[in-house]
Scaffold this motif. Structure first.
Motif, PDB file in Angstrom:
ATOM      1  N   LEU A 160       0.927  -1.152  -0.150  1.00  0.00           N
ATOM      2  CA  LEU A 160       0.230  -0.092   0.175  1.00  0.00           C
ATOM      3  C   LEU A 160       0.808   1.316  -0.016  1.00  0.00           C
ATOM      4  CD1 LEU A 160      -2.854  -1.000   2.589  1.00  0.00           C
ATOM      5  CD2 LEU A 160      -3.403  -0.443   0.003  1.00  0.00           C
ATOM      6  N   GLY A 161       2.338   1.078   0.047  1.00  0.00           N
ATOM      7  CA  GLY A 161       3.093   2.154  -0.071  1.00  0.00           C
ATOM      8  C   GLY A 161       3.678   2.699   1.384  1.00  0.00           C
ATOM      9  N   PHE A 162       3.316   1.910   2.561  1.00  0.00           N
ATOM     10  CA  PHE A 162       4.012   2.147   3.848  1.00  0.00           C
ATOM     11  C   PHE A 162       5.453   1.532   3.825  1.00  0.00           C
ATOM     12  CE2 PHE A 162      -0.537   2.526   4.495  1.00  0.00           C
ATOM     13  CZ  PHE A 162      -0.612   3.567   5.471  1.00  0.00           C
ATOM     14  N   ARG A 163       6.228   2.269   4.784  1.00  0.00           N
ATOM     15  CA  ARG A 163       7.560   1.587   5.222  1.00  0.00           C
ATOM     16  C   ARG A 163       7.355   0.605   6.285  1.00  0.00           C
ATOM     17  NH1 ARG A 163      13.273   4.446   6.893  1.00  0.00           N
ATOM     18  NH2 ARG A 163      14.635   2.650   6.818  1.00  0.00           N
ATOM     19  N   VAL A 164       7.470  -0.646   6.063  1.00  0.00           N
ATOM     20  CA  VAL A 164       7.123  -1.538   7.455  1.00  0.00           C
ATOM     21  C   VAL A 164       7.901  -2.420   8.103  1.00  0.00           C
ATOM     22  CG1 VAL A 164       4.407  -1.639   6.857  1.00  0.00           C
ATOM     23  CG2 VAL A 164       6.130  -3.105   5.850  1.00  0.00           C
ATOM     24  N   ILE A 165       8.084  -2.414   9.461  1.00  0.00           N
ATOM     25  CA  ILE A 165       9.234  -2.873   9.994  1.00  0.00           C
ATOM     26  C   ILE A 165       8.756  -3.836  11.165  1.00  0.00           C
ATOM     27  CG2 ILE A 165      11.313  -2.512  11.442  1.00  0.00           C
ATOM     28  CD1 ILE A 165      11.482  -1.030   9.059  1.00  0.00           C
ATOM     29  N   ALA A 166       9.192  -5.230  11.470  1.00  0.00           N
ATOM     30  CA  ALA A 166       8.929  -6.019  12.397  1.00  0.00           C
ATOM     31  C   ALA A 166       9.841  -6.678  13.068  1.00  0.00           C
ATOM     32  CB  ALA A 166       7.782  -6.965  11.677  1.00  0.00           C
ATOM     33  N   PRO A 167      10.472  -6.212  14.215  1.00  0.00           N
ATOM     34  CA  PRO A 167      11.656  -6.586  14.873  1.00  0.00           C
ATOM     35  C   PRO A 167      11.299  -7.955  15.625  1.00  0.00           C
ATOM     36  CG  PRO A 167      10.647  -4.707  16.055  1.00  0.00           C
ATOM     37  CD  PRO A 167       9.759  -4.980  14.902  1.00  0.00           C
ATOM     38  N   ASP A 168      12.531  -8.689  15.805  1.00  0.00           N
ATOM     39  CA  ASP A 168      12.268  -9.658  17.029  1.00  0.00           C
ATOM     40  C   ASP A 168      12.837  -8.840  18.220  1.00  0.00           C
ATOM     41  OD1 ASP A 168      12.171 -11.677  14.972  1.00  0.00           O
ATOM     42  OD2 ASP A 168      14.103 -12.288  15.174  1.00  0.00           O
ATOM     43  N   MET A 169      11.789  -9.112  19.287  1.00  0.00           N
ATOM     44  CA  MET A 169      12.058  -8.351  20.421  1.00  0.00           C
ATOM     45  C   MET A 169      13.211  -8.819  20.930  1.00  0.00           C
ATOM     46  SD  MET A 169       9.862  -5.919  19.884  1.00  0.00           S
ATOM     47  CE  MET A 169       9.651  -4.934  21.484  1.00  0.00           C
ATOM     48  N   ARG A 170      13.578  -7.943  22.158  1.00  0.00           N
ATOM     49  CA  ARG A 170      14.802  -8.544  23.240  1.00  0.00           C
ATOM     50  C   ARG A 170      14.360  -9.916  23.731  1.00  0.00           C
ATOM     51  NH1 ARG A 170      17.573  -5.087  27.840  1.00  0.00           N
ATOM     52  NH2 ARG A 170      17.945  -3.854  26.114  1.00  0.00           N
ATOM     53  N   GLY A 171      15.484 -10.702  23.775  1.00  0.00           N
ATOM     54  CA  GLY A 171      15.059 -12.089  24.136  1.00  0.00           C
ATOM     55  C   GLY A 171      14.777 -13.054  23.041  1.00  0.00           C
ATOM     56  N   TYR A 172      14.456 -12.621  21.878  1.00  0.00           N
ATOM     57  CA  TYR A 172      13.858 -13.485  20.694  1.00  0.00           C
ATOM     58  C   TYR A 172      14.623 -13.610  19.558  1.00  0.00           C
ATOM     59  CZ  TYR A 172       9.329 -13.057  23.314  1.00  0.00           C
ATOM     60  OH  TYR A 172       8.297 -13.332  24.259  1.00  0.00           O
ATOM     61  N   GLY A 173      14.615 -14.504  18.973  1.00  0.00           N
ATOM     62  CA  GLY A 173      15.289 -14.806  17.656  1.00  0.00           C
ATOM     63  C   GLY A 173      16.559 -14.301  17.567  1.00  0.00           C
ATOM     64  N   ARG A 174      16.856 -13.399  16.630  1.00  0.00           N
ATOM     65  CA  ARG A 174      18.213 -13.095  16.534  1.00  0.00           C
ATOM     66  C   ARG A 174      18.568 -11.725  17.229  1.00  0.00           C
ATOM     67  NH1 ARG A 174      18.717 -14.343  10.127  1.00  0.00           N
ATOM     68  NH2 ARG A 174      16.128 -14.365  10.269  1.00  0.00           N
ATOM     69  N   SER A 175      17.742 -11.097  17.851  1.00  0.00           N
ATOM     70  CA  SER A 175      17.815  -9.981  18.968  1.00  0.00           C
ATOM     71  C   SER A 175      18.817 -10.321  19.934  1.00  0.00           C
ATOM     72  CB  SER A 175      16.807  -9.167  19.057  1.00  0.00           C
ATOM     73  OG  SER A 175      16.107  -8.626  17.977  1.00  0.00           O
ATOM     74  N   SER A 176      19.441  -9.358  20.710  1.00  0.00           N
ATOM     75  CA  SER A 176      20.036  -9.423  21.836  1.00  0.00           C
ATOM     76  C   SER A 176      19.449 -10.404  22.973  1.00  0.00           C
ATOM     77  CB  SER A 176      20.640  -8.480  22.374  1.00  0.00           C
ATOM     78  OG  SER A 176      21.478  -7.764  21.568  1.00  0.00           O
ATOM     79  N   LEU A 177      19.927 -11.383  23.583  1.00  0.00           N
ATOM     80  CA  LEU A 177      19.805 -12.124  24.686  1.00  0.00           C
ATOM     81  C   LEU A 177      20.430 -11.686  25.940  1.00  0.00           C
ATOM     82  CD1 LEU A 177      19.900 -15.827  23.160  1.00  0.00           C
ATOM     83  CD2 LEU A 177      18.186 -13.942  22.843  1.00  0.00           C
ATOM     84  N   TYR A 178      19.875 -11.732  27.306  1.00  0.00           N
ATOM     85  CA  TYR A 178      20.272 -11.115  28.403  1.00  0.00           C
ATOM     86  C   TYR A 178      20.047 -12.194  29.510  1.00  0.00           C
ATOM     87  CZ  TYR A 178      20.668  -6.698  25.774  1.00  0.00           C
ATOM     88  OH  TYR A 178      20.740  -5.825  24.910  1.00  0.00           O
ATOM     89  N   ALA A 179      21.173 -12.073  30.570  1.00  0.00           N
ATOM     90  CA  ALA A 179      21.275 -13.050  31.362  1.00  0.00           C
ATOM     91  C   ALA A 179      20.331 -12.884  32.711  1.00  0.00           C
ATOM     92  CB  ALA A 179      22.541 -13.309  31.927  1.00  0.00           C
TER      93      ALA A 179
END
Length: 344
Positions: free
Chosen positions: A53-72
């Protein structure tokens, strides 16, 4: 032109966010924020629709998920840190504002962005989880429980009893999930059941049953609901959660005091004056807002709120993508028409 999602990374000195992006780079920005236990790919139907439709769309993996940063540490998963992740992501996109869309735990993040950073928002959209201005925490949710469904003497925490179990036996809960990742994903991602709306949700039984074992036994032999997710998508969720573990996703539940303190520092006493859309799922038992008090704090604290209902279960974006996309598109063009992309 048809836009296909690209895999990208936002890396700062404090955090790394993996995300999918689609659509023209000069289009109005929409950022879709997932919840537990999902990934950015949960928004695949919305990315395809709104990119084209012409939007710029972003869908992140949130903190602790997928390939985003993990913390202890559990405290690393407090709402304030996750909101900062999203503001840094917005900065990396060279954008002042976005339309923010959240679901499940993504909704408290989006509501918090609106409450703490209204200047970084065009508008807010949230699915299933309403705004709790005092903080999305058990102390603020339990008083809103529908006692006609959850008598206090049997279900003192109502549908939020599973949250109690995370606090009481975090390691046990994570161990149960990690030993049965395939069954958990296969059993959770199912269409809503209209016959279950007025009965106690299974989440209310977790404390009484001594943990999630009974729930996993219920899920173990269920077939995949391929009208919701395909076998390939199931495998993607399982691989991501097996790799990252449930420590991060479940730790989002262990920050009540921090999240309440953060909510107390919101602008304007937590009142949100942005254009906001709340879409409830008619067959979502845990987050049932129709006919209950769960949505009352939101209705009292949002100046420009539109409420809609879709006949689906909790996983609305994947169960009823056409209906959700239609509701969102219509609301955008009727409420904030200046944000609608100009024809090429």
């Amino acid at each position: 032109m048809r836009y296909l999602p690209l895999e990208k990374i936002c890396k700062t000195s404090r955090h790394t966010t993996f995300y999918n992006e689609a659509g023209p780079v000069d289009g109005t920005l929409i950022i879709f924020v997932h919840g537990w236990p999902e990934l950015g790919v949960s928004w695949r139907h919305q990315l395809a629709c709104f990119a084209n439709l012409g939007f710029r769309v972003i869908a992140p993996d949130m903190r602790g998920y997928g390939r985003s940063s993990l913390y202890a540490q559990h405290e690393d998963y407090a709402v304030e840190h996750i909101v900062t992740d999203m503001v840094e992501l917005l900065d990396s996109l060279n954008a002042e504002r976005a339309i923010w869309v959240g679901h499940d735990w993504g909704s408290p993040i989006v509501w918090s962005i609106g409450a703490h950073y209204p200047e970084r928002c065009h508008a807010l959209v949230n699915l299933c989880v309403p705004y709790i201005p005092q903080g999305f925490a058990r102390a603020n949710l339990i008083p809103l429980v529908d006692r006609t469904i959850y008598p206090e003497e049997i279900f003192p925490s109502g549908q939020w009893a599973y949250w109690d179990h995370y606090v009481a036996d975090f390691k046990g809960a994570a161990r149960d999930f990690e030993a049965n990742v395939g069954a958990i994903i296969r059993g959770l991602f199912r269409r809503g059941n209209p016959d279950a709306v007025d009965a106690p949700e299974v989440t209310a039984r977790v404390t009484n049953e001594g943990g999630f074992g009974f729930f996993i036994d219920m899920l173990r032999d269920l077939p995949l609901d391929e009208l919701l997710i395909t076998q390939e998508e199931h495998s993607q969720y399982v691989a991501a959660l097996t790799r990252a573990s449930f420590f991060g996703p479940n730790s989002w539940y262990l920050n009540d005091a921090r999240n309440i303190a953060y909510a107390a520092r919101a602008h304007n006493g937590g009142r949100i004056d942005l254009h906001s859309l709340f879409v409830s799922a008619a067959y979502d038992v845990t987050c049932k807002t129709a006919g209950t008090r769960l949505g009352d704090p939101m209705r009292q604290s949002c100046s420009h709120l539109t409420q809609m209902v879709i006949k689906s279960g909790h996983w609305m974006a994947q169960e009823k993508p056409v209906e959700l996309n239609s509701v969102l598109a219509r609301w955008l063009i009727e409420t904030v028409p200046h944000l609608w992309p100009k024809p090429a």
